[in-house]
Scaffold this motif. Structure first.
Motif, PDB file in Angstrom:
ATOM      1  N   GLN A  48      -8.881   7.209  -3.639  1.00  0.00           N
ATOM      2  CA  GLN A  48     -10.005   6.671  -4.412  1.00  0.00           C
ATOM      3  C   GLN A  48     -10.106   5.149  -4.346  1.00  0.00           C
ATOM      4  O   GLN A  48     -11.159   4.587  -4.633  1.00  0.00           O
ATOM      5  CB  GLN A  48      -9.890   7.104  -5.874  1.00  0.00           C
ATOM      6  CG  GLN A  48     -10.143   8.573  -6.099  1.00  0.00           C
ATOM      7  CD  GLN A  48     -10.248   8.934  -7.575  1.00  0.00           C
ATOM      8  OE1 GLN A  48     -10.564  10.060  -7.921  1.00  0.00           O
ATOM      9  NE2 GLN A  48      -9.985   8.000  -8.461  1.00  0.00           N
ATOM     10  N   HIS A  49      -9.017   4.486  -4.014  1.00  0.00           N
ATOM     11  CA  HIS A  49      -9.008   3.018  -3.987  1.00  0.00           C
ATOM     12  C   HIS A  49      -8.923   2.541  -2.542  1.00  0.00           C
ATOM     13  O   HIS A  49      -8.118   3.040  -1.764  1.00  0.00           O
ATOM     14  CB  HIS A  49      -7.828   2.480  -4.800  1.00  0.00           C
ATOM     15  CG  HIS A  49      -7.970   1.063  -5.215  1.00  0.00           C
ATOM     16  ND1 HIS A  49      -7.825   0.014  -4.324  1.00  0.00           N
ATOM     17  CD2 HIS A  49      -8.255   0.493  -6.422  1.00  0.00           C
ATOM     18  CE1 HIS A  49      -8.007  -1.136  -4.963  1.00  0.00           C
ATOM     19  NE2 HIS A  49      -8.263  -0.874  -6.231  1.00  0.00           N
ATOM     20  N   GLU A  50      -9.734   1.551  -2.193  1.00  0.00           N
ATOM     21  CA  GLU A  50      -9.768   1.080  -0.812  1.00  0.00           C
ATOM     22  C   GLU A  50      -8.441   0.469  -0.380  1.00  0.00           C
ATOM     23  O   GLU A  50      -8.112   0.442   0.817  1.00  0.00           O
ATOM     24  CB  GLU A  50     -10.896   0.057  -0.625  1.00  0.00           C
ATOM     25  CG  GLU A  50     -10.758  -1.208  -1.460  1.00  0.00           C
ATOM     26  CD  GLU A  50     -11.894  -2.183  -1.240  1.00  0.00           C
ATOM     27  OE1 GLU A  50     -12.777  -1.866  -0.421  1.00  0.00           O
ATOM     28  OE2 GLU A  50     -11.892  -3.256  -1.879  1.00  0.00           O
ATOM     29  N   SER A  51      -7.648  -0.026  -1.323  1.00  0.00           N
ATOM     30  CA  SER A  51      -6.339  -0.597  -0.998  1.00  0.00           C
ATOM     31  C   SER A  51      -5.237   0.455  -0.931  1.00  0.00           C
ATOM     32  O   SER A  51      -4.079   0.117  -0.691  1.00  0.00           O
ATOM     33  CB  SER A  51      -5.959  -1.667  -2.031  1.00  0.00           C
ATOM     34  OG  SER A  51      -6.888  -2.719  -2.023  1.00  0.00           O
TER      35      SER A  51
ATOM     36  N   TYR B 286      -4.740   7.944   5.194  1.00  0.00           N
ATOM     37  CA  TYR B 286      -5.071   6.939   4.189  1.00  0.00           C
ATOM     38  C   TYR B 286      -6.505   6.455   4.365  1.00  0.00           C
ATOM     39  O   TYR B 286      -6.762   5.300   4.679  1.00  0.00           O
ATOM     40  CB  TYR B 286      -4.088   5.773   4.276  1.00  0.00           C
ATOM     41  CG  TYR B 286      -2.648   6.215   4.209  1.00  0.00           C
ATOM     42  CD1 TYR B 286      -2.170   6.927   3.108  1.00  0.00           C
ATOM     43  CD2 TYR B 286      -1.762   5.951   5.253  1.00  0.00           C
ATOM     44  CE1 TYR B 286      -0.855   7.349   3.049  1.00  0.00           C
ATOM     45  CE2 TYR B 286      -0.441   6.370   5.189  1.00  0.00           C
ATOM     46  CZ  TYR B 286       0.003   7.077   4.092  1.00  0.00           C
ATOM     47  OH  TYR B 286       1.314   7.494   4.030  1.00  0.00           O
ATOM     48  N   SER B 287      -7.437   7.366   4.161  1.00  0.00           N
ATOM     49  CA  SER B 287      -8.846   7.013   4.313  1.00  0.00           C
ATOM     50  C   SER B 287      -9.608   7.493   3.085  1.00  0.00           C
ATOM     51  O   SER B 287      -9.339   7.050   1.971  1.00  0.00           O
ATOM     52  CB  SER B 287      -9.400   7.637   5.598  1.00  0.00           C
ATOM     53  OG  SER B 287      -9.194   9.045   5.608  1.00  0.00           O
ATOM     54  N   ALA B 288     -10.534   8.406   3.289  1.00  0.00           N
ATOM     55  CA  ALA B 288     -11.377   8.867   2.181  1.00  0.00           C
ATOM     56  C   ALA B 288     -10.610   9.700   1.165  1.00  0.00           C
ATOM     57  O   ALA B 288     -11.124   9.979   0.069  1.00  0.00           O
ATOM     58  CB  ALA B 288     -12.544   9.682   2.741  1.00  0.00           C
TER      59      ALA B 288
ATOM     60  N   SER C 236      -3.978  -4.590   6.441  1.00  0.00           N
ATOM     61  CA  SER C 236      -4.361  -3.520   5.515  1.00  0.00           C
ATOM     62  C   SER C 236      -3.172  -2.586   5.305  1.00  0.00           C
ATOM     63  O   SER C 236      -2.161  -2.663   6.022  1.00  0.00           O
ATOM     64  CB  SER C 236      -5.526  -2.722   6.100  1.00  0.00           C
ATOM     65  OG  SER C 236      -5.106  -2.026   7.269  1.00  0.00           O
TER      66      SER C 236
END
Length: 554
Positions: A137-140, A132-134, A101
Motif C-alpha cells: 500500500q505504501h510506495e516506499s 514489491y510493487s502493487a 529505492s
C-alpha cells in the motif's frame, strides 16, 4: 561523463553476472581488489551446511540456494546456513545504496548473499520487482516514520496481509517456483507439500504468497485459541484449491514441534512420495529462503534515516524488535554483521520471556514453563527456533556444539551456554520483557502523546525500548503488524471497550478513533470473506498426519 555512464547502464545492467559495488573515490587498486574478492566468493565455500554439521565434513555435495529453499530443514534436523562468511559492505559501499529505492536496495543486498550461479541477477531483479510493487500500500514499501525525537517506527505492515511476514513471503514463493522449475528434470511431476506452523501472521502471508504457485500444496497449522479473531478470519477464508488450514487444540510450540517431527519421520515422507508423488517443504523462517529477504528491510531502515538527515552514514542507531521465533531479530544481526552500524539489538518479549532470561543468564530452560496466551499472540512462543542459527555463528560455526545444545533441549528441555559466550552475546543483544497490562497502557499513552496507534506487538517493543533510551542515537522500533489485526485488544488499550468480537464491527469501532497510520484496505476486505476452512483437530502428531493424508487424497 555522468550522462555517458547513465546511458551505458542500460546495457550492462541487462546482462551482468556479478556486481561489484564500489565506493565513491575508490582507487584503481581498491576496485581491482574488490573485483577479485567477489570472484573468489563465487568459487570458495559454495553452498549451504546444517547448523548441526561441522564445516570440515566433506561427505556429499553441499546444496545450493534453490535446493535449501525446497528442502526447508536439513536432513539432520538442523537449519541451513551459508558455508561462506556473512557478506560485508564498507561504509562507502552502503552509502551508494542511500538514494536507491527499496527494490534497488533489495537487489544489491540479496546479490551479496545469493550466488549468480544459483540465481541469476536478472531473474532476481524480476522477482523483486514483482514482489514489491502493487502488493504494498505504501510506495516506499517499508517506510520509517518519526514517532518522537527519540523513536522511529519502521512500518512493516503495508503488504497484502498487514504484517512484516509479507516482506519475505511475497518473494519466497518466487524462489520456490524457480527451484521447482530447476528440479523438474530430475523429479518429473513431483509436487511439494508446504507445511507451516503459524502463531498468526505467517499463515495468512504464506496463503497469500503461494496461492498461484503450481505443483504446490499448502497446509497451515495454527493454535485454535492462540491467534486473534482477525488473524483467524484471514486464514480460514483463504479460498484457493491448493490450501488447507487446520486449527489445533494446542499452542504454537506444539504446532512447530509437530512440523519438525513430521519432517524427520522418514517413513511418513516415503509414504507421501509413494502414494501422492509429494515431498515436504517448509515456508516459515526455518527456511533460509524465507529468512533472507528480511535482511533487506532492516538495512533499508537505517539507510532511510541517513537519507532523511536524521543521522550521517556511520552514526550508530539502536533497533528494538518484538521477538518470538527469533527470525526477525536474527535478520537484524546479519545486517549488523554486514556493516550497518546498529549498536544494540534489543529483543523485546511479552510474558513468554524465555529469551530475556536466556540473554541475561545464558540458560535456555523450557522445563518449568508453560505458554501464556497474551494479547500479542504472534510472539507467544517458547521454542525460538532461529536462535539455533545465532548459536552456530557465535560459536565459530561449530556444528558439533550446536547439535549438543539442541539435543539437550530436546531431551532435557534445557541448555546452557558458557559465561564467555553469554558475554559475547550481551555485547550485541539487549533483552527485556513487559506485561500484558503495560502493553495495553503503552498503546494508550503512545496514542495520547502522538496520535499514533501501535499494535499489541509493537507496543511490547515500545515499552521495552523506553528502558534503553540513549539520547545520542535514534532507536528504530520494528512495527510488525497493522493495529487492525488485533483490533479487539487495541480498542481495550485505547479505553474503547469493544462490545463484540466480530471482525467487521471491530473495524468499524477502530475507524472512529484511529487515523494514524491509515487503515489497511486489503485487510478490511479480507475479513469480510466467507469461512472456507473449518477443521479443528486434537494436539496429536498422528492426528495431524491423518489430516495431511486426508488433504492429499481429496
Amino acid at each position: 561523463m555522468s550522462e555517458i555512464l547513465q546511458y551505458r547502464k542500460q546495457f550492462y545492467e541487462s546482462s551482468y553476472d556479478v556486481r561489484v559495488v564500489c565506493a565513491r573515490g575508490d582507487s584503481i587498486e581498491e576496485i581491482a581488489n574488490k573485483t577479485v574478492k567477489r570472484l573468489q566468493e563465487l568459487t570458495h565455500l559454495k553452498g549451504f551446511t546444517s547448523t548441526r554439521r561441522e564445516n570440515s565434513e566433506t561427505n556429499g555435495a553441499n546444496p545450493g540456494f534453490l535446493d535449501v529453499v525446497l528442502e526447508g530443514l536439513a536432513p539432520d534436523g538442523g537449519l541451513y546456513v551459508p558455508r561462506k562468511k556473512i557478506p560485508h559492505l564498507t561504509q562507502g559501499q552502503w552509502e551508494r545504496l542511500v538514494d536507491c529505492s527499496y527494490q534497488e536496495r533489495a537487489l544489491r543486498i540479496l546479490e551479496t548473499w545469493i550466488p549468480s550461479t544459483d540465481l541469476h541477477p536478472m531473474i532476481l531483479r524480476g522477482m523483486i520487482s514483482k514482489a514489491y510493487s502493487a502488493n504494498f500500500q505504501h510506495e516506499s514499501v517499508a517506510p520509517v516514520v518519526k514517532l518522537n525525537d527519540q523513536f522511529y517506527i519502521h512500518e512493516l505492515f503495508h503488504g497484502p496481509t498487514a504484517s512484516f511476514k509479507d516482506l519475505a513471503l511475497q518473494l519466497t514463493p518466487q524462489f520456490f517456483n524457480e527451484a521447482l522449475s530447476h528440479n523438474s528434470v530430475t523429479e518429473g511431476h513431483l509436487k511439494r507439500l508446504i507445511l507451516v506452523a503459524t502463531s498468526g501472521d505467517t499463515g495468512s502471508a504464506v496463503l497469500e504468497g503461494f496461492k498461484d504457485v503450481s505443483r504446490t500444496e499448502v497446509l497451515i497449522l495454527y493454535p485454535d485459541e492462540g491467534v486473534s479473531q482477525i488473524q483467524k478470519a484471514q486464514m480460514v477464508s483463504a479460498d484457493s484449491p491448493n490450501t488447507r488450514v487446520i486449527g489445533v487444540k494446542g499452542d504454537f510450540d506444539f504446532c512447530q514441534t509437530t512440523i519438525k517431527t513430521i519432517f524427520n519421520d522418514k517413513s511418513f515422507s516415503k509414504t507421501l512420495a509413494d502414494s501422492y508423488d509429494v515431498q515436504l517443504s517448509a515456508a516459515n523462517s526455518l527456511n533460509w529462503g524465507r529468512l533472507l529477504p528480511q535482511v533487506v528491510y532492516h538495512a533499508s531502515a537505517y539507510l532511510d534515516l541517513v537519507k532523511s538527515g536524521v543521522i550521517s552514514m556511520g552514526d550508530m542507531a539502536d533497533l528494538c524488535v518484538p521477538t518470538g521465533n527469533f527470525g526477525n531479530i536474527l535478520a537484524a544481526y546479519y545486517v549488523k554483521e554486514m556493516g550497518i552500524p546498529f549498536n544494540n539489538l534489543i529483543c523485546a518479549s511479552n510474558e513468554n520471556n524465555i529469551l530475556t532470561d536466556f540473554f541475561h543468564t545464558g540458560s535456555y530452560d523450557m522445563g518449568k514453563r508453560h505458554l501464556h496466551q497474551t494479547v500479542s499472540p504472534s510472539i507467544d512462543i517458547l521454542k525460538s527456533s532461529n536462535l539455533e542459527r545465532l548459536l552456530y555463528h557465535v560459536t565459530g560455526s561449530n556444528g558439533q556444539v550446536v547439535a549438543g545444545l539442541m539435543r539437550s533441549l530436546e531431551e532435557n528441555k534445557h541448555f546452557k551456554i558458557s559465561d564467555d559466550l553469554r558475554g559475547e552475546l550481551s555485547s550485541v543483544f539487549k533483552a527485556d520483557w513487559t506485561t500484558e497490562d503495560k502493553c495495553l497502557d503503552t498503546i494508550r499513552s503512545t496514542f495520547e502523546q502522538t496520535g499514533y496507534v501501535l499494535d499489541t506487538h509493537t507496543a511490547v517493543a515500545k515499552d521495552v525500548a523506553d528502558r534503553f533510551v540513549d539520547s545520542n542515537q535514534p532507536l528504530i522500533i520494528s512495527a510488525t503488524a497493522h493495529y487492525s489485526k488485533f483490533a479487539h485488544d487495541v480498542l481495550k488499550g485505547l479505553r474503547q471497550l469493544p462490545t463484540s468480537h466480530d471482525p467487521v464491527e471491530l473495524f468499524a469501532s477502530l475507524r472512529k478513533v484511529a487515523t494514524k497510520p491509515a487503515p489497511h484496505r486489503r485487510l478490511e476486505n479480507a475479513i469480510s470473506r466467507p469461512q472456507v476452512h473449518k477443521t479443528v483437530c486434537e494436539a496429536n502428531v498422528s492426528t495431524v498426519m491423518d489430516e495431511i493424508d486426508r488433504f492429499l487424497s481429496r
